[in-house]
Design an enzyme around this catalytic site. Sequence first.
Site, PDB file in Angstrom:
ATOM      1  N   ARG A  59      -1.136  -9.716   1.015  1.00 53.62           N
ATOM      2  CA  ARG A  59      -0.802  -8.371   0.520  1.00 53.62           C
ATOM      3  C   ARG A  59      -1.417  -8.168  -0.858  1.00 53.62           C
ATOM      4  NH1 ARG A  59       5.093  -8.030   0.612  1.00 53.62           N
ATOM      5  NH2 ARG A  59       4.817  -7.493   2.809  1.00 53.62           N
ATOM      6  N   ARG A  75      15.167 -10.282  -6.806  1.00 53.43           N
ATOM      7  CA  ARG A  75      14.848  -9.660  -5.517  1.00 53.43           C
ATOM      8  C   ARG A  75      13.624  -8.769  -5.721  1.00 53.43           C
ATOM      9  NH1 ARG A  75      14.550  -8.956  -0.663  1.00 53.43           N
ATOM     10  NH2 ARG A  75      16.240  -8.623   0.828  1.00 53.43           N
ATOM     11  N   LYS A  76      13.073  -8.232  -4.651  1.00 58.11           N
ATOM     12  CA  LYS A  76      11.946  -7.322  -4.784  1.00 58.11           C
ATOM     13  C   LYS A  76      12.387  -6.031  -5.473  1.00 58.11           C
ATOM     14  CE  LYS A  76      12.270  -5.124  -0.212  1.00 58.11           C
ATOM     15  NZ  LYS A  76      11.541  -4.870   1.049  1.00 58.11           N
ATOM     16  N   GLY A  86      10.513  -2.511  13.941  1.00 50.37           N
ATOM     17  CA  GLY A  86      10.839  -3.566  14.887  1.00 50.37           C
ATOM     18  C   GLY A  86      12.220  -4.163  14.771  1.00 50.37           C
ATOM     19  N   CYS A 128      11.379  -1.688   7.880  1.00 53.98           N
ATOM     20  CA  CYS A 128      10.125  -1.551   7.136  1.00 53.98           C
ATOM     21  C   CYS A 128       9.378  -0.291   7.557  1.00 53.98           C
ATOM     22  CB  CYS A 128       9.254  -2.785   7.348  1.00 53.98           C
ATOM     23  SG  CYS A 128       9.983  -4.306   6.695  1.00 53.98           S
ATOM     24  N   GLY A 129       9.663   0.198   8.773  1.00 55.50           N
ATOM     25  CA  GLY A 129       9.066   1.440   9.237  1.00 55.50           C
ATOM     26  C   GLY A 129       9.813   2.677   8.796  1.00 55.50           C
TER      27      GLY A 129
END
Length: 616
Positions: free
Chosen positions: A133, A252-253, A518, A523-524
């Site tokens: 990424r 965390r992110k 999914g 994430c979508g």
Amino acid sequence: MVGYKTTALLAVLASSHAFTPVSVVGPSSTQLAAAATDPITFDLVDERTGKPTGTSFLPAETIERAAKGNPIEKAKLAKDGTSSFVDVYEYAAKFRSGEMTWEEVEKNDMNSRLKFVGMLHRDKRTPGQFLMRLKVPNGIVNADQMRFYADCVEKYGPEKGVVDITTRQNVQLRGVKIEDAPDIIDGLHARNQTSFQSALDSVRNMVGSPLAGIDDQEQVDTREFCNAVNDLVSLDPVTQTRGNPQWGNLPRKFNIAISGSRDDYAHTHINDIGLVPCPHAETGVMGFNLVLGGYMSIKRVAESIPSDMWIPADRESVVTLSEAILRIFRDESERKDRQKARLMWLVEKYGVEEFKKEVIKEINSYDRGVKVENAQPLPTEPFERRELLGVHKQKQEGKSRVGVLIPSGRLSAKECREIADLADTYSAGEVRFTVEQNFILPNVDDDKVDALLGEDSLGKDSRLKATPGFIEGNMVSCTGAQFCGLALIETKNNAEEMVKKLENLVTVDRPIRIHYTGCPNSCGQVQAADIGIMGGPARQMNEETGKMMAVPGCKIFVGGRIGEDAHLSLEPFKSGVPLADESLIPELIEILKSEFGAVDKVVRKRDKLKRLVGLQ
């Protein structure tokens, strides 16, 4: 890098937010005594890089909590992630010489720590190969970079060696092997890009307006701000190299989005920090209202909330505000339960008003002259969010922007090169990605638009389309089971085929956003979609056995909104729907008709004949 030890490290240890060692074990190590436990030992400086470690920036109290925290926190203390790029180069050399293989790499390095270099091992789907990424602030790249991406992945074959555009305007290279990674990293850095600190507990890609600088409705040009904050989090201020250890040990992110207009193309409502452009009611000075805490995860999906803070739209204010919130988040957020380690939980712990006071206190401690005011009233005049696909006039006379569909956000090496060629010919080499996983060619001469639209790479035999249908043009998809071990279903290929079928069956009078994800991590971003499809359990009658059997299935969400009136659809509209076309397609058509006014497509006689003879 040696200079770091005599300059930055002293500044770090002198900082009120840095850990002052209780007892020094060696020239670059320290111990922290913890009650009823063994001493916590960690490095202050990584001897291989000469840089401070990410842990060295943490207060003692934070280190103590991390030592008692989740396995990832303990792993970060044991082996700092900010120097993992050195390991990539060392591993690659050993692989090339035959000294070791990827199976012999320490498991924590392979599956976790190398994420600090932006390398995510896809061990369940493609063992030994990684997703790499990047960081692409504001989603802007050039033709040379696009060709480089193609060169990087092509050797891995058409199935594994692909390039994905993400919902953060970002680029992901798939199929990468460790032995090839140093050349890719060097190539990125030579092109003013990086993969460092793009995954795991890092500040993710900076999202901005894809129309920055070319939009007649623009309130703020987001490019400078996205680049400035990207440098804050990923550029070492001492060595001027990529990788900033100050933010090398977050809990965390962390996601930041900067919007440039009322369209909110950056989707500020699902980011930890969202900067919403708004003029000051009294002075007219353009600035940003701050919203906080938006995120999606398997356990919780949260819309951002108003913070009652406004800052002027200048570089110093934006960087300082971001730095202050990141410092508080880094040192005070949860280190035990990762599901509660996002910013929203910390804001709720403080309360919005108290968190605001803490942010202002932090900003004032930097003594940079940055002033935070109360949130300003947003515009109330009617406004309709504009489309990004297709041909649209720019504010520059004689120029247009052309938005092009990338189905499911996935590109082959060949398609990357085709986009590069289009950019070189029509947009001075510039390419801009959107959070819808598509791309825009800016600054196209009006008298060259027809020639662009007539290019074979945008023709009827191409996946890339400048004039897609209202359904296929607005489909978003996560990675899916092809590469992601968390996904319950395959998404990208299924989604691409599904929207084609829907386009052939029904007609809608406006763009309909269908998102495919999914698993519940979303994430979508299905909760933000008009129609969201999330992988989940389903049962279907098996004709051979006469029994209900488990089959791939989904939940369907309906009614998410984006733009000024953004809203997340948090409860499924339907659950347990089998993914097979004979089950899912009728459900989607019914939703399109009942909720979005779709009608059956009128089929021309000649098209009916073509279908009868198998030509369509």
